[in-house]
Scaffold this active site. Structure first.
Site, PDB file in Angstrom:
ATOM      1  N   PHE A   1       0.815  -1.223   0.000  1.00 40.78           N
ATOM      2  CA  PHE A   1       0.000   0.000   0.000  1.00 40.78           C
ATOM      3  C   PHE A   1       0.842   1.262   0.000  1.00 40.78           C
ATOM      4  O   PHE A   1       0.369   2.324  -0.370  1.00 40.78           O
ATOM      5  CB  PHE A   1      -0.932   0.006   1.230  1.00 40.78           C
ATOM      6  CG  PHE A   1      -0.254   0.453   2.489  1.00 40.78           C
ATOM      7  CD1 PHE A   1      -0.139   1.806   2.813  1.00 40.78           C
ATOM      8  CD2 PHE A   1       0.318  -0.472   3.370  1.00 40.78           C
ATOM      9  CE1 PHE A   1       0.514   2.226   3.959  1.00 40.78           C
ATOM     10  CE2 PHE A   1       0.975  -0.056   4.518  1.00 40.78           C
ATOM     11  CZ  PHE A   1       1.077   1.301   4.806  1.00 40.78           C
TER      12      PHE A   1
ATOM     13  N   LYS B   1      -1.288  -7.003  -9.134  1.00 39.75           N
ATOM     14  CA  LYS B   1      -2.222  -7.181  -8.015  1.00 39.75           C
ATOM     15  C   LYS B   1      -1.790  -6.152  -6.975  1.00 39.75           C
ATOM     16  O   LYS B   1      -0.913  -6.407  -6.160  1.00 39.75           O
ATOM     17  CB  LYS B   1      -2.108  -8.609  -7.469  1.00 39.75           C
ATOM     18  CG  LYS B   1      -3.336  -9.160  -6.753  1.00 39.75           C
ATOM     19  CD  LYS B   1      -3.837  -8.315  -5.609  1.00 39.75           C
ATOM     20  CE  LYS B   1      -2.982  -8.445  -4.361  1.00 39.75           C
ATOM     21  NZ  LYS B   1      -3.333  -7.419  -3.326  1.00 39.75           N
TER      22      LYS B   1
ATOM     23  N   GLU C   1      -4.967  -3.775  -1.813  1.00 43.87           N
ATOM     24  CA  GLU C   1      -6.414  -3.537  -1.791  1.00 43.87           C
ATOM     25  C   GLU C   1      -6.756  -2.275  -0.997  1.00 43.87           C
ATOM     26  O   GLU C   1      -7.892  -1.841  -0.971  1.00 43.87           O
ATOM     27  CB  GLU C   1      -7.161  -4.760  -1.239  1.00 43.87           C
ATOM     28  CG  GLU C   1      -6.795  -5.197   0.172  1.00 43.87           C
ATOM     29  CD  GLU C   1      -5.571  -6.114   0.252  1.00 43.87           C
ATOM     30  OE1 GLU C   1      -4.571  -5.846  -0.454  1.00 43.87           O
ATOM     31  OE2 GLU C   1      -5.618  -7.075   1.042  1.00 43.87           O
ATOM     32  N   ARG C   2      -5.722  -1.675  -0.340  1.00 44.55           N
ATOM     33  CA  ARG C   2      -6.022  -0.477   0.467  1.00 44.55           C
ATOM     34  C   ARG C   2      -6.026   0.796  -0.364  1.00 44.55           C
ATOM     35  O   ARG C   2      -6.686   1.758  -0.026  1.00 44.55           O
ATOM     36  CB  ARG C   2      -5.027  -0.373   1.615  1.00 44.55           C
ATOM     37  CG  ARG C   2      -5.370  -1.388   2.689  1.00 44.55           C
ATOM     38  CD  ARG C   2      -4.398  -1.330   3.817  1.00 44.55           C
ATOM     39  NE  ARG C   2      -3.510  -2.479   3.783  1.00 44.55           N
ATOM     40  CZ  ARG C   2      -2.514  -2.676   4.622  1.00 44.55           C
ATOM     41  NH1 ARG C   2      -2.265  -1.796   5.553  1.00 44.55           N
ATOM     42  NH2 ARG C   2      -1.776  -3.740   4.539  1.00 44.55           N
TER      43      ARG C   2
ATOM     44  N   SER D   1       5.459  -7.024   3.358  1.00 46.14           N
ATOM     45  CA  SER D   1       6.099  -7.392   4.627  1.00 46.14           C
ATOM     46  C   SER D   1       6.866  -8.713   4.483  1.00 46.14           C
ATOM     47  O   SER D   1       6.586  -9.521   3.586  1.00 46.14           O
ATOM     48  CB  SER D   1       5.033  -7.477   5.719  1.00 46.14           C
ATOM     49  OG  SER D   1       3.955  -8.268   5.275  1.00 46.14           O
TER      50      SER D   1
ATOM     51  N   CYS E   1       9.488   1.825   3.438  1.00 48.06           N
ATOM     52  CA  CYS E   1      10.414   0.728   3.733  1.00 48.06           C
ATOM     53  C   CYS E   1      11.822   1.252   3.920  1.00 48.06           C
ATOM     54  O   CYS E   1      12.676   0.564   4.456  1.00 48.06           O
ATOM     55  CB  CYS E   1      10.380  -0.304   2.629  1.00 48.06           C
ATOM     56  SG  CYS E   1      11.035   0.332   1.098  1.00 48.06           S
TER      57      CYS E   1
ATOM     58  N   GLU F   1       9.609  -4.465  12.929  1.00 46.16           N
ATOM     59  CA  GLU F   1       9.275  -3.283  12.117  1.00 46.16           C
ATOM     60  C   GLU F   1       7.963  -2.687  12.640  1.00 46.16           C
ATOM     61  O   GLU F   1       6.955  -3.379  12.713  1.00 46.16           O
ATOM     62  CB  GLU F   1       9.103  -3.696  10.650  1.00 46.16           C
ATOM     63  CG  GLU F   1       8.769  -2.530   9.747  1.00 46.16           C
ATOM     64  CD  GLU F   1       8.540  -2.941   8.291  1.00 46.16           C
ATOM     65  OE1 GLU F   1       7.825  -3.934   8.046  1.00 46.16           O
ATOM     66  OE2 GLU F   1       9.069  -2.263   7.399  1.00 46.16           O
TER      67      GLU F   1
END
Ligand code: NAD
Length: 499
Positions: A150, A174, A177-178, A227, A282, A384
């Site tokens: 996201f 893909k 979805e957020r 992640s 990240c 994290e």
């Protein structure tokens, strides 16, 4: 009223048919603004079928003609950069200025990909044996998939799609979805730029869609960013199904502050890299490592004062330093980590948990938090957090500071701030991480170099963008050829050598 998003397959929006949806929020207001369909395995299979068909024609286009589509795409995205940045901000929450950077860093890789015809040239050895020439060519893989997080909804899809398309592959994305709306708009812009329908598709979804991509024999390669546990899962599942995979994971990026560093520079670098985008990068710095007690005391004093001045605001607020987190769950998760840090005995010097943004009381906000006296055994150091939380770990000397990022399970980025070239050179050579900044807090390599972390930050052996991406998205065919006239020798039963 919430809108209903679609997939984008075969050059057009395609409504979801699985009956499953996820809610897409405006993190600044906390309101649901759309729902996104979550694809079934059958919907993914249909998209891959369309991509496989379209790829055959796309691969026949010569490389320069393909590159021209990318050129037009860059122009189209630039022309609507402002509205795209607002759209991005409205689903992610990052400030509009930061959203522009998200788009820009993605476009830079597409610009690099425009030059990929140069890198598709194979190698040639004239007269490798008597009358024998050996040459290699780079051919597209076919259909490749990108599964993206996201936090950079424009940049990371473009980091993957740019090189993949330039190399002659069809790309099935893909996205998270957020925040799926920017990827959907990019699909429309690719089409407008002249990309044949079906060569770039967007399939929205969750684990079901990802698993369908990982097991579909027509998908030749998978590029993942997200992640670490999911990265490792995707990497092993893709390998099990005979696919190439490059899977990038989470991070815990350290900044080493040597006693000779310019503390004004350090403090500004740390607040930007630690709290920008609410720490949801990240490559965010989440650990500051001052060397020596005097450096630590001076740093924490100045840093605390600066963190207290940070302005949290809605994504559209031009005066905000950073916006909300992506979801209520993300806020809860980060708050829980702050509680854990306090319980573990770290010193919470700045507590941003009670921040309220006027007029946006239901937004997913969290103020900047600063911990001092964090130790390597603590969970807030090992894990994290992915939020606006910076941990200060005090190191007694340079060797201890060097060991911290080197021994951490993540190995994405690291930075050192010093005025001493000798120390910086020793550090860059010995530190066990994939990307290093010297007086640069967020060392994300430019498009024509490659991006990749080490250890649990990256699974696979080739990095994103730059020359590695061409190796990842092509397979090498090597040809050994000769053109003798008439039969010059009898059958040989000995392995051929180039005597
Ligand atoms: P995430 O792992 O939750 O999701 C990433 C993608 O995987 C999404 O498309 C999601 O739909 C999918 N996914 C989620 N759960 C899955 C499951 N169980 N099975 C299969 N697929 C699944 O990550 P996120 O929260 O979207 O992004 C934040 C994470 O990404 C952070 O850990 C961050 O460090 C990392 N990240 C890494 C890099 C890098 O280059 N190393 C860059 C950006 C973000």
């Amino acid at each position: 009223m919430t809108g209903e998003l679609t997939h984008f397959v075969g050059g057009k929006p395609v409504p979801g048919t699985s009956g499953r949806f996820a809610e897409v929020y405006d993190p600044s207001s906390g309101a649901v603004q759309a729902r996104v369909p979550l694809a079934s395995a059958a919907e993914v299979a249909a998209a891959v079928g369309v991509a496989a068909e379209a790829q055959r024609e796309w691969a026949r286009w010569n490389p320069q003609r393909r590159a021209r589509v990318l050129m037009r795409f860059v122009d189209l995205v630039r022309a609507e950069e402002d509205s795209l940045a607002r759209l991005l901000s409205s689903e992610h929450g990052k400030t509009v200025a930061d959203a522009r950077g998200d788009i820009q860093r993605g476009l830079e890789v597409v610009e690099f990909a425009i030059g990929i015809p140069h890198l598709l040239k194979g190698e040639f050895s004239d007269s490798a044996g008597t009358g024998i020439d050996v040459y290699s060519m780079r051919q597209p893989l076919g259909v490749v998939a990108g599964i993206t997080p996201f936090n950079f909804p424009a940049m990371i899809p473009l980091w993957k799609a740019g090189p993949a398309l330039a190399c002659g592959n069809a790309f099935v994305l893909k996205p998270s979805e957020r925040d799926p709306s920017v990827p959907l708009r990019l699909a429309e812009l690719f089409l407008e730029a002249g990309l044949p329908p079906g060569v770039f598709s967007v399939v929205n979804g969750d684990k079901e869609a990802v698993d369908a991509l990982l097991t579909d024999p027509r998908v030749e390669a998978v590029g993942f960013v997200g992640s670490s546990d999911i990265a490792q899962y995707v990497y092993s599942r893709a390998a099990d199904h005979g696919k190439r995979a490059q899977c990038f994971g989470g991070a815990k990026n350290h900044m080493i502050v040597m006693p000779d560093a310019d503390l004004d520079q350090v403090v500004e670098a740390l607040v930007g890299a630690g709290y920008g985008s609410a720490g949801e990068r990240c490559m965010a710095i989440s650990v500051a490592v001052p060397v020596g007690e005097a450096t630590a005391d001076a740093l924490v004093e100045r840093l605390a004062a600066r963190v207290r001045t940070l302005k949290v605001g809605a994504g559209l607020d031009e005066t905000a330093d950073f916006g909300p987190l992506v979801s209520a769950a993300a806020v809860q998760r980060v708050r829980d980590y702050v509680d854990v840090g306090v319980a573990e005995g770290a010193e919470l010097v700045v507590d941003g948990r009670d921040v309220v943004v006027e007029g946006h009381e239901n937004g997913f906000f969290l103020g900047g938090c600063l911990f001092d006296k964090v130790t390597p055994e603590m969970r807030i150091y090992r894990e994290e957090i992915f939020g606006p939380v910076l941990a200060v770990v005090r190191a007694a000397d340079y060797e201890e500071a060097l060991r911290l990022p080197s021994e951490h399970e993540y190995g994405n980025g690291v930075a050192i701030f010093t005025r001493d070239g000798d120390t910086a050179r020793d550090f860059t050579a010995r530190v066990d991480t994939g990307m290093v900044g010297v007086n640069v807090p967020i060392p994300v390599p430019i498009a024509y170099h490659t991006f990749g972390g080490w250890k649990r930050s990256g699974f696979g052996d080739l990095n994103q963008h730059g020359p590695d991406s061409v190796r990842f998205y092509t397979k090498t065919k090597t040809v050994t050829s000769r053109w003798p006239s008439g039969a010059k020798e009898n059958a040989s039963f000995v392995i051929p050598t180039m005597d």
